[in-house]
Design a protein around this motif. Structure first.
Motif, PDB file in Angstrom:
ATOM      1  N   TRP A 198       0.802  -1.213   0.000  1.00  0.00           N
ATOM      2  CA  TRP A 198       0.000   0.000   0.000  1.00  0.00           C
ATOM      3  C   TRP A 198       0.835   1.264   0.000  1.00  0.00           C
ATOM      4  CZ3 TRP A 198      -4.123  -1.507  -1.963  1.00  0.00           C
ATOM      5  CH2 TRP A 198      -4.797  -2.655  -1.555  1.00  0.00           C
ATOM      6  N   SER A 199       1.869   1.336   0.829  1.00  0.00           N
ATOM      7  CA  SER A 199       2.689   2.552   0.889  1.00  0.00           C
ATOM      8  C   SER A 199       3.318   2.851  -0.458  1.00  0.00           C
ATOM      9  CB  SER A 199       3.785   2.413   1.944  1.00  0.00           C
ATOM     10  OG  SER A 199       3.236   2.374   3.231  1.00  0.00           O
ATOM     11  N   LEU A 200       3.886   1.849  -1.059  1.00  0.00           N
ATOM     12  CA  LEU A 200       4.529   2.036  -2.359  1.00  0.00           C
ATOM     13  C   LEU A 200       3.500   2.421  -3.421  1.00  0.00           C
ATOM     14  CD1 LEU A 200       7.166   2.000  -3.892  1.00  0.00           C
ATOM     15  CD2 LEU A 200       6.860  -0.448  -4.250  1.00  0.00           C
ATOM     16  N   ALA A 201       2.352   1.779  -3.389  1.00  0.00           N
ATOM     17  CA  ALA A 201       1.298   2.088  -4.367  1.00  0.00           C
ATOM     18  C   ALA A 201       0.808   3.530  -4.195  1.00  0.00           C
ATOM     19  CB  ALA A 201       0.131   1.111  -4.216  1.00  0.00           C
ATOM     20  N   ILE A 202       0.643   3.968  -2.965  1.00  0.00           N
ATOM     21  CA  ILE A 202       0.226   5.346  -2.710  1.00  0.00           C
ATOM     22  C   ILE A 202       1.250   6.312  -3.291  1.00  0.00           C
ATOM     23  CG2 ILE A 202      -0.113   7.073  -0.892  1.00  0.00           C
ATOM     24  CD1 ILE A 202      -1.305   4.695   0.808  1.00  0.00           C
ATOM     25  N   CYS A 203       2.517   6.049  -3.044  1.00  0.00           N
ATOM     26  CA  CYS A 203       3.580   6.902  -3.585  1.00  0.00           C
ATOM     27  C   CYS A 203       3.558   6.913  -5.109  1.00  0.00           C
ATOM     28  CB  CYS A 203       4.947   6.448  -3.080  1.00  0.00           C
ATOM     29  SG  CYS A 203       5.199   6.734  -1.316  1.00  0.00           S
ATOM     30  N   CYS A 204       3.296   5.765  -5.716  1.00  0.00           N
ATOM     31  CA  CYS A 204       3.222   5.690  -7.184  1.00  0.00           C
ATOM     32  C   CYS A 204       2.151   6.630  -7.727  1.00  0.00           C
ATOM     33  CB  CYS A 204       2.915   4.267  -7.634  1.00  0.00           C
ATOM     34  SG  CYS A 204       4.283   3.121  -7.451  1.00  0.00           S
ATOM     35  N   TYR A 205       1.007   6.679  -7.097  1.00  0.00           N
ATOM     36  CA  TYR A 205      -0.068   7.557  -7.564  1.00  0.00           C
ATOM     37  C   TYR A 205       0.222   9.023  -7.264  1.00  0.00           C
ATOM     38  CZ  TYR A 205      -2.787   3.487  -8.761  1.00  0.00           C
ATOM     39  OH  TYR A 205      -3.213   2.316  -9.338  1.00  0.00           O
ATOM     40  N   LEU A 206       0.871   9.290  -6.141  1.00  0.00           N
ATOM     41  CA  LEU A 206       1.151  10.681  -5.771  1.00  0.00           C
ATOM     42  C   LEU A 206       2.298  11.289  -6.574  1.00  0.00           C
ATOM     43  CD1 LEU A 206       0.634  10.616  -1.892  1.00  0.00           C
ATOM     44  CD2 LEU A 206      -0.900  11.530  -3.656  1.00  0.00           C
ATOM     45  N   ILE A 207       3.057  10.471  -7.272  1.00  0.00           N
ATOM     46  CA  ILE A 207       4.129  10.998  -8.125  1.00  0.00           C
ATOM     47  C   ILE A 207       3.543  11.932  -9.178  1.00  0.00           C
ATOM     48  CG2 ILE A 207       5.703  10.337 -10.004  1.00  0.00           C
ATOM     49  CD1 ILE A 207       6.645   8.042  -8.256  1.00  0.00           C
ATOM     50  N   ASN A 208       2.329  11.655  -9.600  1.00  0.00           N
ATOM     51  CA  ASN A 208       1.685  12.458 -10.644  1.00  0.00           C
ATOM     52  C   ASN A 208       1.052  13.741 -10.112  1.00  0.00           C
ATOM     53  OD1 ASN A 208       2.317  10.532 -12.652  1.00  0.00           O
ATOM     54  ND2 ASN A 208       0.622   9.283 -11.921  1.00  0.00           N
ATOM     55  N   GLY A 209       1.127  13.980  -8.812  1.00  0.00           N
ATOM     56  CA  GLY A 209       0.576  15.204  -8.226  1.00  0.00           C
ATOM     57  C   GLY A 209      -0.299  14.907  -7.029  1.00  0.00           C
ATOM     58  N   SER A 210      -0.773  15.969  -6.408  1.00  0.00           N
ATOM     59  CA  SER A 210      -1.565  15.815  -5.187  1.00  0.00           C
ATOM     60  C   SER A 210      -2.926  15.189  -5.488  1.00  0.00           C
ATOM     61  CB  SER A 210      -1.746  17.160  -4.485  1.00  0.00           C
ATOM     62  OG  SER A 210      -2.558  18.011  -5.253  1.00  0.00           O
ATOM     63  N   LEU A 211      -3.415  14.453  -4.514  1.00  0.00           N
ATOM     64  CA  LEU A 211      -4.716  13.796  -4.621  1.00  0.00           C
ATOM     65  C   LEU A 211      -5.463  13.952  -3.310  1.00  0.00           C
ATOM     66  CD1 LEU A 211      -3.684  10.399  -6.281  1.00  0.00           C
ATOM     67  CD2 LEU A 211      -4.901  12.270  -7.389  1.00  0.00           C
ATOM     68  N   ARG A 212      -6.766  13.947  -3.411  1.00  0.00           N
ATOM     69  CA  ARG A 212      -7.608  13.927  -2.219  1.00  0.00           C
ATOM     70  C   ARG A 212      -7.752  12.477  -1.767  1.00  0.00           C
ATOM     71  NH1 ARG A 212     -12.357  18.289  -3.218  1.00  0.00           N
ATOM     72  NH2 ARG A 212     -12.658  17.914  -1.006  1.00  0.00           N
ATOM     73  N   TYR A 213      -8.184  12.300  -0.535  1.00  0.00           N
ATOM     74  CA  TYR A 213      -8.333  10.974   0.054  1.00  0.00           C
ATOM     75  C   TYR A 213      -9.164  10.050  -0.842  1.00  0.00           C
ATOM     76  CZ  TYR A 213      -9.481   7.392   3.519  1.00  0.00           C
ATOM     77  OH  TYR A 213      -9.642   6.205   4.171  1.00  0.00           O
ATOM     78  N   ASN A 214     -10.333  10.522  -1.273  1.00  0.00           N
ATOM     79  CA  ASN A 214     -11.220   9.686  -2.088  1.00  0.00           C
ATOM     80  C   ASN A 214     -10.627   9.375  -3.458  1.00  0.00           C
ATOM     81  OD1 ASN A 214     -13.229   9.235  -0.195  1.00  0.00           O
ATOM     82  ND2 ASN A 214     -14.316  11.111  -0.720  1.00  0.00           N
ATOM     83  N   GLU A 215      -9.795  10.263  -3.980  1.00  0.00           N
ATOM     84  CA  GLU A 215      -9.128   9.992  -5.255  1.00  0.00           C
ATOM     85  C   GLU A 215      -8.109   8.862  -5.088  1.00  0.00           C
ATOM     86  OE1 GLU A 215      -9.225  14.318  -7.452  1.00  0.00           O
ATOM     87  OE2 GLU A 215      -7.764  14.033  -5.824  1.00  0.00           O
ATOM     88  N   ILE A 216      -7.388   8.878  -3.968  1.00  0.00           N
ATOM     89  CA  ILE A 216      -6.443   7.784  -3.693  1.00  0.00           C
ATOM     90  C   ILE A 216      -7.221   6.496  -3.526  1.00  0.00           C
ATOM     91  CG2 ILE A 216      -4.695   6.891  -2.107  1.00  0.00           C
ATOM     92  CD1 ILE A 216      -4.091   9.864  -1.374  1.00  0.00           C
ATOM     93  N   ARG A 217      -8.333   6.568  -2.827  1.00  0.00           N
ATOM     94  CA  ARG A 217      -9.177   5.392  -2.591  1.00  0.00           C
ATOM     95  C   ARG A 217      -9.670   4.789  -3.903  1.00  0.00           C
ATOM     96  NH1 ARG A 217     -13.289   3.541   1.083  1.00  0.00           N
ATOM     97  NH2 ARG A 217     -12.857   1.343   0.874  1.00  0.00           N
TER      98      ARG A 217
END
Length: 122
Positions: free
Chosen positions: A37-56
């Motif tokens: 999960w931590s690595l996956a979250i970082c992978c998505y955040l590389i493209n810019g900021s996200l809100r909680y529901n967007e990460i979800r």
């Protein structure tokens, strides 16, 4: 508070993890971004900021509790920054910090390595 998994501080396992993390910077780093999960979250955040529901939405199989725990862990580690905007309704975004963005080439290399391994049908 230690960013590693919550293990009884008196246990041998905890002591061994502490020694490894202190002696080996690679193990220390892996403890921060280790786990899917931590690595996956970082992978998505590389493209810019996200809100909680967007990460979800990016990680549909993660539970709300696990996402919250992982975001807190990454925030405590200095990898992710949480910004609360004083708006109605309240808006909260998550983004990688400068240190977090330093993971970009590492994540790309992990992706290349993973594709290579998938090609080997392990």
């Amino acid at each position: 508070m230690c960013v590693m998994t919550k293990i009884k501080e008196s246990s041998t396992n905890f002591a061994n993890k502490q020694i490894l993390a202190n002696d080996c910077p690679e193990v220390f780093a892996a403890n921060i971004i280790g786990g899917q999960w931590s690595l996956a979250i970082c992978c998505y955040l590389i493209n810019g900021s996200l809100r909680y529901n967007e990460i979800r939405k990016c990680l549909p199989n993660i539970t709300e509790r696990m996402l919250t725990l992982q975001l807190r862990k990454l925030e405590e580690s200095g990898v992710v920054k949480r910004t609360v905007y004083a708006e109605v309704p309240l808006r909260v975004t998550y983004e990688l910090t400068v240190i977090g963005y330093e993971l970009s080439p590492i994540i790309r290399e992990l992706g290349k390595w993973g594709e290579k391994l998938k090609g080997l049908s392990i």
